[in-house]
Design a protein around this motif. Sequence first.
Motif, mmCIF file in Angstrom:
data_model
loop_
_atom_site.group_PDB
_atom_site.id
_atom_site.type_symbol
_atom_site.label_atom_id
_atom_site.label_comp_id
_atom_site.label_asym_id
_atom_site.label_seq_id
_atom_site.Cartn_x
_atom_site.Cartn_y
_atom_site.Cartn_z
ATOM 1 N N THR A 4 0.951 -1.456 0.099
ATOM 2 C CA THR A 4 -0.091 -0.061 0.088
ATOM 3 C C THR A 4 1.037 1.296 -0.040
ATOM 4 O OG1 THR A 4 0.042 -0.235 2.423
ATOM 5 C CG2 THR A 4 -1.816 -1.141 0.975
ATOM 6 N N THR A 5 2.288 0.959 -0.206
ATOM 7 C CA THR A 5 2.951 2.292 -0.432
ATOM 8 C C THR A 5 2.402 3.091 -1.561
ATOM 9 O OG1 THR A 5 4.773 0.932 0.099
ATOM 10 C CG2 THR A 5 5.195 2.907 -0.825
ATOM 11 N N GLY A 6 2.328 4.655 -1.207
ATOM 12 C CA GLY A 6 1.965 5.383 -2.203
ATOM 13 C C GLY A 6 0.714 5.868 -2.104
ATOM 14 N N VAL A 7 -0.122 5.354 -1.063
ATOM 15 C CA VAL A 7 -1.525 5.847 -0.594
ATOM 16 C C VAL A 7 -1.461 6.971 -0.023
ATOM 17 C CG1 VAL A 7 -3.798 5.254 0.180
ATOM 18 C CG2 VAL A 7 -2.421 3.348 -0.663
ATOM 19 N N THR A 8 -2.245 8.224 -0.750
ATOM 20 C CA THR A 8 -2.352 9.234 0.074
ATOM 21 C C THR A 8 -3.934 9.806 0.034
ATOM 22 O OG1 THR A 8 -1.627 10.476 -1.845
ATOM 23 C CG2 THR A 8 -0.073 10.049 -0.438
ATOM 24 N N GLU A 100 -13.114 -0.684 -7.197
ATOM 25 C CA GLU A 100 -13.048 -2.127 -7.619
ATOM 26 C C GLU A 100 -11.832 -2.698 -7.488
ATOM 27 O OE1 GLU A 100 -15.414 -5.995 -9.050
ATOM 28 O OE2 GLU A 100 -15.501 -4.235 -10.293
ATOM 29 N N SER A 101 -10.957 -1.533 -8.666
ATOM 30 C CA SER A 101 -9.609 -2.153 -8.815
ATOM 31 C C SER A 101 -8.546 -1.768 -7.767
ATOM 32 C CB SER A 101 -9.144 -1.319 -10.145
ATOM 33 O OG SER A 101 -8.975 -0.017 -9.664
ATOM 34 N N ALA A 102 -8.868 -1.063 -6.834
ATOM 35 C CA ALA A 102 -8.046 -0.660 -5.604
ATOM 36 C C ALA A 102 -8.550 -1.492 -4.274
ATOM 37 C CB ALA A 102 -8.307 0.707 -5.212
ATOM 38 N N GLY A 103 -9.550 -2.449 -4.427
ATOM 39 C CA GLY A 103 -9.964 -3.011 -3.249
ATOM 40 C C GLY A 103 -8.985 -4.329 -2.978
ATOM 41 N N GLY A 104 -8.861 -4.608 -1.718
ATOM 42 C CA GLY A 104 -8.232 -5.736 -1.327
ATOM 43 C C GLY A 104 -6.783 -5.813 -1.213
ATOM 44 N N ARG A 105 -6.433 -4.575 -1.345
ATOM 45 C CA ARG A 105 -4.952 -4.326 -1.258
ATOM 46 C C ARG A 105 -4.480 -3.358 -0.086
ATOM 47 N NH1 ARG A 105 -5.453 -2.682 -6.498
ATOM 48 N NH2 ARG A 105 -4.551 -0.607 -6.057
ATOM 49 N N GLY A 106 -5.334 -2.982 0.761
ATOM 50 C CA GLY A 106 -5.208 -2.292 1.792
ATOM 51 C C GLY A 106 -5.108 -0.613 1.661
ATOM 52 N N ALA A 111 -6.084 4.824 3.553
ATOM 53 C CA ALA A 111 -6.911 6.124 3.672
ATOM 54 C C ALA A 111 -7.460 6.515 4.823
ATOM 55 C CB ALA A 111 -7.749 5.971 2.378
ATOM 56 N N VAL A 112 -8.141 5.506 5.537
ATOM 57 C CA VAL A 112 -8.985 5.592 6.603
ATOM 58 C C VAL A 112 -7.758 6.253 7.842
ATOM 59 C CG1 VAL A 112 -10.141 4.898 8.652
ATOM 60 C CG2 VAL A 112 -10.930 4.421 6.334
ATOM 61 N N ALA A 113 -6.749 5.596 8.116
ATOM 62 C CA ALA A 113 -5.766 5.960 8.874
ATOM 63 C C ALA A 113 -5.140 7.365 8.731
ATOM 64 C CB ALA A 113 -4.486 4.885 8.732
ATOM 65 N N GLY A 114 -5.213 7.830 7.473
ATOM 66 C CA GLY A 114 -4.619 9.233 7.054
ATOM 67 C C GLY A 114 -5.975 10.137 7.310
ATOM 68 N N GLN A 140 -16.020 -3.186 7.494
ATOM 69 C CA GLN A 140 -16.004 -3.367 8.986
ATOM 70 C C GLN A 140 -14.418 -3.660 9.221
ATOM 71 O OE1 GLN A 140 -18.993 -6.592 9.826
ATOM 72 N NE2 GLN A 140 -20.367 -5.055 8.576
ATOM 73 N N ARG A 141 -13.761 -4.661 8.253
ATOM 74 C CA ARG A 141 -12.692 -4.928 8.625
ATOM 75 C C ARG A 141 -11.387 -3.779 8.476
ATOM 76 N NH1 ARG A 141 -9.373 -7.103 11.470
ATOM 77 N NH2 ARG A 141 -7.877 -8.293 10.501
ATOM 78 N N VAL A 142 -11.695 -2.878 7.321
ATOM 79 C CA VAL A 142 -10.869 -1.696 7.359
ATOM 80 C C VAL A 142 -11.090 -0.772 8.850
ATOM 81 C CG1 VAL A 142 -11.080 0.740 6.418
ATOM 82 C CG2 VAL A 142 -11.011 -1.465 4.735
ATOM 83 N N LEU A 143 -12.339 -0.797 9.292
ATOM 84 C CA LEU A 143 -12.325 0.230 10.281
ATOM 85 C C LEU A 143 -11.629 -0.623 11.601
ATOM 86 C CD1 LEU A 143 -16.152 1.117 10.111
ATOM 87 C CD2 LEU A 143 -14.236 2.614 9.845
ATOM 88 N N GLU A 144 -11.937 -2.018 11.847
ATOM 89 C CA GLU A 144 -11.307 -2.593 13.100
ATOM 90 C C GLU A 144 -9.756 -2.547 12.960
ATOM 91 O OE1 GLU A 144 -12.975 -6.541 12.272
ATOM 92 O OE2 GLU A 144 -14.822 -5.941 13.353
ATOM 93 N N LYS A 145 -9.350 -2.722 11.734
ATOM 94 C CA LYS A 145 -7.726 -2.545 11.405
ATOM 95 C C LYS A 145 -7.282 -1.038 11.893
ATOM 96 C CE LYS A 145 -6.962 -5.801 7.770
ATOM 97 N NZ LYS A 145 -6.634 -5.986 6.246
ATOM 98 N N ASN A 146 -8.126 -0.162 11.875
ATOM 99 C CA ASN A 146 -7.593 1.215 12.362
ATOM 100 C C ASN A 146 -8.108 1.603 13.687
ATOM 101 O OD1 ASN A 146 -6.441 3.137 10.165
ATOM 102 N ND2 ASN A 146 -8.041 1.979 9.125
#
Length: 178
Positions: A4-8, A100-106, A111-114, A140-146
Amino acid sequence: MRSTTGVTVRILREEDAEPLARLVSANREFLRPWEPVRDEEYFTTEGQRRIIDDALLLYTGGILLPCVILEKGELVGRININNIVRGALQSGDVGYWVAESAGGRGVATVAVAGAVRIAFHSLNLHRVAASTLVDNVRSQRVLEKNGFERIGLAPQFLRIDGVWSDSLLFQKVNDEYV
């Protein structure tokens, strides 16, 4: 899972209208189960321009932090801190989507962390809330990871894809808030 390097995350700009129109059009069916019913104008550059103008007006009023998600400079989604309330609450609601193309890669997780970092450190909010449809396990998993904690169920909370839908409620509290 790819890096996920390069996500801003950055503030929405007027020049994002055309790439956003292309992105929402290309992802129309993918996003349909998770969004309200959209009129045809939403999928046009002019429709996105109106959304951006409205969002930037709310941003200047301190009610909304409207952002885009970029992966290696390419626009792949949106993320907002909505409904910013000051006073005793000091809270906002995070909402986001990725192509959809950005899904499943974190990408959404980063983005939520940022966005949470901005909410806590730049906006000085005490709390960020979120909701997901009950069956949106990926979000839900995105939120839990954050570090968001599930705090409840809201029956018939949002009208999504034309139907009043139940949502799970989450929050993250800024423990460093003074």
